[in-house]
Design a protein around this motif. Structure first.
Motif, mmCIF file in Angstrom:
data_model
loop_
_atom_site.group_PDB
_atom_site.id
_atom_site.type_symbol
_atom_site.label_atom_id
_atom_site.label_comp_id
_atom_site.label_asym_id
_atom_site.label_seq_id
_atom_site.Cartn_x
_atom_site.Cartn_y
_atom_site.Cartn_z
ATOM 1 N N ARG A 8 -11.010 2.342 -1.367
ATOM 2 C CA ARG A 8 -10.266 1.274 -1.550
ATOM 3 C C ARG A 8 -9.662 0.846 -0.101
ATOM 4 N NH1 ARG A 8 -4.356 0.889 -2.775
ATOM 5 N NH2 ARG A 8 -3.848 -1.307 -2.978
ATOM 6 N N VAL A 9 -9.930 -0.270 0.453
ATOM 7 C CA VAL A 9 -9.533 -0.794 1.763
ATOM 8 C C VAL A 9 -8.194 -1.746 1.725
ATOM 9 C CG1 VAL A 9 -10.446 -1.909 3.901
ATOM 10 C CG2 VAL A 9 -11.995 -0.214 2.526
ATOM 11 N N VAL A 10 -7.369 -1.452 2.514
ATOM 12 C CA VAL A 10 -6.147 -2.451 2.626
ATOM 13 C C VAL A 10 -5.986 -2.947 4.150
ATOM 14 C CG1 VAL A 10 -3.961 -3.030 2.090
ATOM 15 C CG2 VAL A 10 -5.035 -1.603 0.520
ATOM 16 N N GLN A 11 -6.246 -4.105 4.344
ATOM 17 C CA GLN A 11 -6.002 -4.576 5.889
ATOM 18 C C GLN A 11 -4.450 -4.918 6.133
ATOM 19 O OE1 GLN A 11 -8.506 -4.597 8.447
ATOM 20 N NE2 GLN A 11 -6.492 -4.629 9.617
ATOM 21 N N THR A 36 -5.863 -0.383 9.269
ATOM 22 C CA THR A 36 -6.692 -0.459 8.128
ATOM 23 C C THR A 36 -6.381 0.716 7.424
ATOM 24 O OG1 THR A 36 -8.304 -1.535 9.418
ATOM 25 C CG2 THR A 36 -8.996 -0.876 7.246
ATOM 26 N N HIS A 37 -5.945 0.545 6.006
ATOM 27 C CA HIS A 37 -5.672 1.777 5.172
ATOM 28 C C HIS A 37 -6.672 1.905 4.336
ATOM 29 C CE1 HIS A 37 -1.449 1.132 6.098
ATOM 30 N NE2 HIS A 37 -1.488 -0.162 5.959
ATOM 31 N N LEU A 38 -7.267 3.130 4.272
ATOM 32 C CA LEU A 38 -8.475 3.438 3.511
ATOM 33 C C LEU A 38 -7.878 4.749 2.435
ATOM 34 C CD1 LEU A 38 -11.153 3.984 6.607
ATOM 35 C CD2 LEU A 38 -10.812 2.155 5.091
ATOM 36 N N TYR A 59 0.754 -1.262 -0.084
ATOM 37 C CA TYR A 59 -0.167 0.197 0.046
ATOM 38 C C TYR A 59 0.831 1.307 0.188
ATOM 39 C CZ TYR A 59 -3.287 3.493 1.804
ATOM 40 O OH TYR A 59 -3.897 4.619 1.807
ATOM 41 N N LEU A 60 1.715 1.216 0.884
ATOM 42 C CA LEU A 60 2.694 2.485 0.996
ATOM 43 C C LEU A 60 3.526 2.723 -0.096
ATOM 44 C CD1 LEU A 60 3.893 2.885 4.706
ATOM 45 C CD2 LEU A 60 2.220 3.889 3.575
ATOM 46 N N VAL A 80 -6.229 7.377 4.783
ATOM 47 C CA VAL A 80 -6.302 7.262 6.179
ATOM 48 C C VAL A 80 -5.900 5.899 6.642
ATOM 49 C CG1 VAL A 80 -8.012 7.089 8.157
ATOM 50 C CG2 VAL A 80 -8.423 8.801 6.456
ATOM 51 N N ASP A 81 -4.792 6.009 7.483
ATOM 52 C CA ASP A 81 -4.296 4.764 8.014
ATOM 53 C C ASP A 81 -4.749 4.528 9.533
ATOM 54 O OD1 ASP A 81 -2.571 4.761 5.658
ATOM 55 O OD2 ASP A 81 -1.157 5.907 6.626
ATOM 56 N N LEU A 82 -5.974 4.000 9.487
ATOM 57 C CA LEU A 82 -6.891 4.004 10.882
ATOM 58 C C LEU A 82 -6.319 2.746 11.742
ATOM 59 C CD1 LEU A 82 -9.579 4.941 11.790
ATOM 60 C CD2 LEU A 82 -10.863 2.982 10.587
ATOM 61 N N VAL A 83 -5.962 3.272 13.000
ATOM 62 C CA VAL A 83 -5.393 2.507 13.931
ATOM 63 C C VAL A 83 -6.665 2.366 14.966
ATOM 64 C CG1 VAL A 83 -3.596 2.327 15.657
ATOM 65 C CG2 VAL A 83 -3.379 3.597 13.381
#
Length: 196
Positions: A180-183, A188-190, A55-56, A152-155
Motif C-alpha cells: 500500500r503506497v501513501v505519498q 513515501t510510506h510503503l 497513515y501514522l 518503510v517510510d522511504l526518504v
C-alpha cells in the motif's frame, strides 16, 4: 492477537541511520507539514503532511508495546522513560542497565533473545499491536517468522553506509505482498504484509 509490525524511516539505499546511529535528514519529514501529530508521548509533537498523519494514525492507533535493541535504547536514553509508541517497551539486551535514571518506566529488559521479547510484548499488548524496531532486532524477528507487516517510510536521501533496515541478516529470501503506497511530503510510506 494484534499485528507485529516493523516501521522506520529509510534512505533510498536501505539505511535507517548512519554508522554512529544518527538519523540526519531521515526524520526531516516529521517537521515539514502543518498537521500536528503525536504518538504515545504527548510532549513529542510532530508537524507532518495530512497524508502522513492519516497513515501514522492508522499505523500507531492500536499499538500496545514495542520491541527494540539495546543500541537504540542507549542512543535515545529510552526516550527518558516514555515509550514513543505503545504503552511499554521490551529491550533485547545481554545486560540490563544498572544506572538508568528511569527505573520505574514501563521498560522491560529481556536477556533471552528477540523471540522471547516479542512473546512478552505480545502477552503484554493482548489484542493490541506490537512494534518491532528495524535493524538487527527487526531482521532477526523477520527471519524467525515473528513479523506480520513491514512499514518503510522511504526518504529521498542516499546514506552510502550505516545501519541497514533489516540489519545484517533477515534470513533466507522472504516474500512480501504488494505494498500500500501513501505519498507524503519528502517521504513515501510503503506498507507490506509478509506473505505466509
Amino acid at each position: 492477537m494484534g499485528t507485529v509490525s516493523m516501521q522506520a524511516s529509510m534512505s533510498l539505499d536501505g539505511f535507517i541511520a548512519d554508522p554512529s546511529g544518527a538519523v540526519g535528514p531521515l526524520f526531516d519529514w516529521y517537521g515539514n507539514g502543518d498537521v500536528e501529530f503525536t504518538g504515545a508521548d504527548p510532549d513529542r509533537v510532530f508537524h507532518i503532511s495530512a497524508a502522513s498523519a492519516d497513515y501514522l494514525r492508522q499505523a500507531w492507533a492500536n499499538a500496545g508495546a514495542g520491541v527494540i535493541g539495546r543500541r537504540l535504547f542507549d542512543i535515545t536514553n529510552g526516550w527518558n522513560g516514555r515509550p514513543p509508541v505503545g504503552e511499554a517497551v521490551f529491550v533485547v539486551t545481554h545486560q540490563p542497565p544498572t544506572d538508568w535514571d528511569f527505573p520505574d518506566a514501563p521498560f522491560t529488559f529481556v536477556t533471552d533473545g528477540v523471540r522471547s521479547a516479542v512473546a512478552k510484548a505480545k502477552a503484554y499488548a493482548g489484542d493490541k499491536n506490537v512494534s518491532v524496531s528495524p535493524g538487527d532486532i527487526g531482521g532477526q524477528a523477520l527471519a524467525a517468522g515473528l513479523v506480520d507487516e513491514v512499514r518503510v517510510d522511504l526518504v529521498p536521501v542516499v546514506f552510502g553506509t550505516g545501519v541497514r533496515y533489516f540489519g545484517d541478516d533477515a534470513g533466507s529470501p522472504l516474500l512480501l505482498e504488494n505494498p500500500r503506497v501513501v505519498q507524503g511530503d519528502r517521504v513515501t510510506h510503503l506498507h507490506y504484509r509478509v506473505r505466509r
